[in-house]
Design an enzyme around this catalytic site. Structure first.
Site, PDB file in Angstrom:
ATOM      1  N   ASP A  55      13.789   1.187 -13.965  1.00  0.00           N
ATOM      2  CA  ASP A  55      13.249   0.327 -12.914  1.00  0.00           C
ATOM      3  C   ASP A  55      14.035   0.640 -11.647  1.00  0.00           C
ATOM      4  O   ASP A  55      15.208   0.289 -11.522  1.00  0.00           O
ATOM      5  CB  ASP A  55      13.417  -1.141 -13.303  1.00  0.00           C
ATOM      6  CG  ASP A  55      12.892  -2.100 -12.238  1.00  0.00           C
ATOM      7  OD1 ASP A  55      12.560  -1.641 -11.126  1.00  0.00           O
ATOM      8  OD2 ASP A  55      12.845  -3.310 -12.512  1.00  0.00           O
ATOM      9  N   ASN A  79       7.969   8.374  -5.681  1.00  0.00           N
ATOM     10  CA  ASN A  79       6.561   8.018  -5.837  1.00  0.00           C
ATOM     11  C   ASN A  79       6.352   6.613  -6.396  1.00  0.00           C
ATOM     12  O   ASN A  79       5.295   6.020  -6.212  1.00  0.00           O
ATOM     13  CB  ASN A  79       5.887   9.041  -6.759  1.00  0.00           C
ATOM     14  CG  ASN A  79       4.514   8.619  -7.196  1.00  0.00           C
ATOM     15  OD1 ASN A  79       3.552   8.641  -6.428  1.00  0.00           O
ATOM     16  ND2 ASN A  79       4.393   8.209  -8.458  1.00  0.00           N
ATOM     17  N   TYR A 146       2.157  -4.920   1.707  1.00  0.00           N
ATOM     18  CA  TYR A 146       2.138  -3.546   1.198  1.00  0.00           C
ATOM     19  C   TYR A 146       2.176  -2.556   2.353  1.00  0.00           C
ATOM     20  O   TYR A 146       2.967  -1.602   2.351  1.00  0.00           O
ATOM     21  CB  TYR A 146       0.905  -3.321   0.329  1.00  0.00           C
ATOM     22  CG  TYR A 146       0.738  -1.881  -0.116  1.00  0.00           C
ATOM     23  CD1 TYR A 146       1.623  -1.318  -1.024  1.00  0.00           C
ATOM     24  CD2 TYR A 146      -0.308  -1.100   0.375  1.00  0.00           C
ATOM     25  CE1 TYR A 146       1.474   0.001  -1.437  1.00  0.00           C
ATOM     26  CE2 TYR A 146      -0.463   0.220  -0.040  1.00  0.00           C
ATOM     27  CZ  TYR A 146       0.434   0.763  -0.936  1.00  0.00           C
ATOM     28  OH  TYR A 146       0.285   2.079  -1.337  1.00  0.00           O
ATOM     29  N   GLY A 147       1.317  -2.772   3.344  1.00  0.00           N
ATOM     30  CA  GLY A 147       1.319  -1.901   4.509  1.00  0.00           C
ATOM     31  C   GLY A 147       2.645  -1.948   5.252  1.00  0.00           C
ATOM     32  O   GLY A 147       3.154  -0.925   5.725  1.00  0.00           O
ATOM     33  N   ALA A 148       3.234  -3.141   5.357  1.00  0.00           N
ATOM     34  CA  ALA A 148       4.528  -3.282   6.026  1.00  0.00           C
ATOM     35  C   ALA A 148       5.604  -2.499   5.289  1.00  0.00           C
ATOM     36  O   ALA A 148       6.463  -1.852   5.903  1.00  0.00           O
ATOM     37  CB  ALA A 148       4.910  -4.756   6.113  1.00  0.00           C
ATOM     38  N   LYS A 150       5.177   0.191   3.377  1.00  0.00           N
ATOM     39  CA  LYS A 150       4.959   1.626   3.555  1.00  0.00           C
ATOM     40  C   LYS A 150       5.292   2.061   4.988  1.00  0.00           C
ATOM     41  O   LYS A 150       5.788   3.180   5.204  1.00  0.00           O
ATOM     42  CB  LYS A 150       3.521   1.988   3.205  1.00  0.00           C
ATOM     43  CG  LYS A 150       3.201   1.895   1.716  1.00  0.00           C
ATOM     44  CD  LYS A 150       4.074   2.814   0.880  1.00  0.00           C
ATOM     45  CE  LYS A 150       3.579   2.902  -0.564  1.00  0.00           C
ATOM     46  NZ  LYS A 150       4.444   3.777  -1.407  1.00  0.00           N
TER      47      LYS A 150
END
Length: 242
Positions: A55, A79, A146-148, A150
């Site tokens: 993890d 990834n 999620y966008g923040a 990335k």
């Protein structure tokens, strides 16, 4: 010349495709993830692949991982991650505490995991090697936490490039658009949404894992030794669908 490659989240989807590519080139590949089943399945198909459960959001787990890794890593592919909002139960309470937990979950899975892994392996990364982060088109769209996460990954990668550059190590981000044949959407993608994502591309098709493999392979190759601190968008020229 054979290299040693570490692929986090290497049991499924993009990570699996990347691991299989490097293994086919004769490289020694270590794949990691939280689920041992998919990892073992990939490792069973190639003598060049070894699976280690880890993890990457857990510093203690990363400490244990180091004991399982070779002394030198030539290519690190961060990834592991995914949109943790897709794992949340529908109808969960929208109170501030729940919001905080959900936001932090995406940061942990997509940004902090990569940061901790890179820091843990910093001294083992071979001079002239490569670090490749798997980002997302979500970084450039209104895509919540999620966008923040990335977007933060792409920004943080600039620090990685600056810190590792003197050792000849490059650090770049491959930013996929919609990629079919992965577990990303947890089988929840409607036909209408899929059509919208495909129609937003200039190529008129969904991406596939091999599209991302090609970009990762290039950035880890001798042809890309003067490319670092960059984001390579692999999205078929997609426009925002929002």
């Amino acid at each position: 010349m054979s290299r040693t490659v570490l692929v986090t989240g290497g049991g499924t989807g993009i990570g699996r495709a990347v691991a299989e590519y490097f293994a086919a080139q004769g490289d020694t590949v270590v794949i990691t993830g939280r689920r041992s089943g998919p990892l073992k399945e990939v490792a069973a198909q190639s003598a060049n692949v070894r699976a280690v459960t880890c993890d990457h959001t857990d510093p203690d787990a990363l400490g244990r991982l180091l004991a399982e890794l070779p002394e030198h890593i030539d290519v690190l592919i961060n990834n592991a991650g995914g949109n943790t909002d897709l794992d949340a139960e529908s109808g969960s309470e929208a109170d501030l505490m729940s919001y905080a937990r959900a936001f932090r979950a995406n940061l942990e899975a997509n940004l902090i995991s990569a940061a901790l892994t890179t820091k843990a392996l910093e001294s083992r990364l071979s001079a002239g090697g490569s670090v490749v982060q798997i980002g997302s088109i979500a970084a450039d769209q209104a895509s919540g936490s999620y966008g923040a996460a990335k977007a933060g990954l792409a920004n943080w990668n600039l620090n990685v490039a600056a810190e590792l550059g003197p050792r000849g190590i490059t650090a770049n981000v491959v930013s996929p658009g919609y990629i079919a044949d992965t577990e990303f959407f947890r089988d929840r993608l409607s036909d209408e949404r899929r059509s919208a994502l495909v129609e937003a591309t200039a190529t008129g098709r969904a991406g596939v894992p091999s599209d991302i493999v090609g970009a990762v392979a290039f950035l880890a190759s001798s042809a890309a030794r003067h490319i670092t601190g960059q984001v390579l968008n692999v999205n078929g020229g997609a426009r925002s669908t929002r």
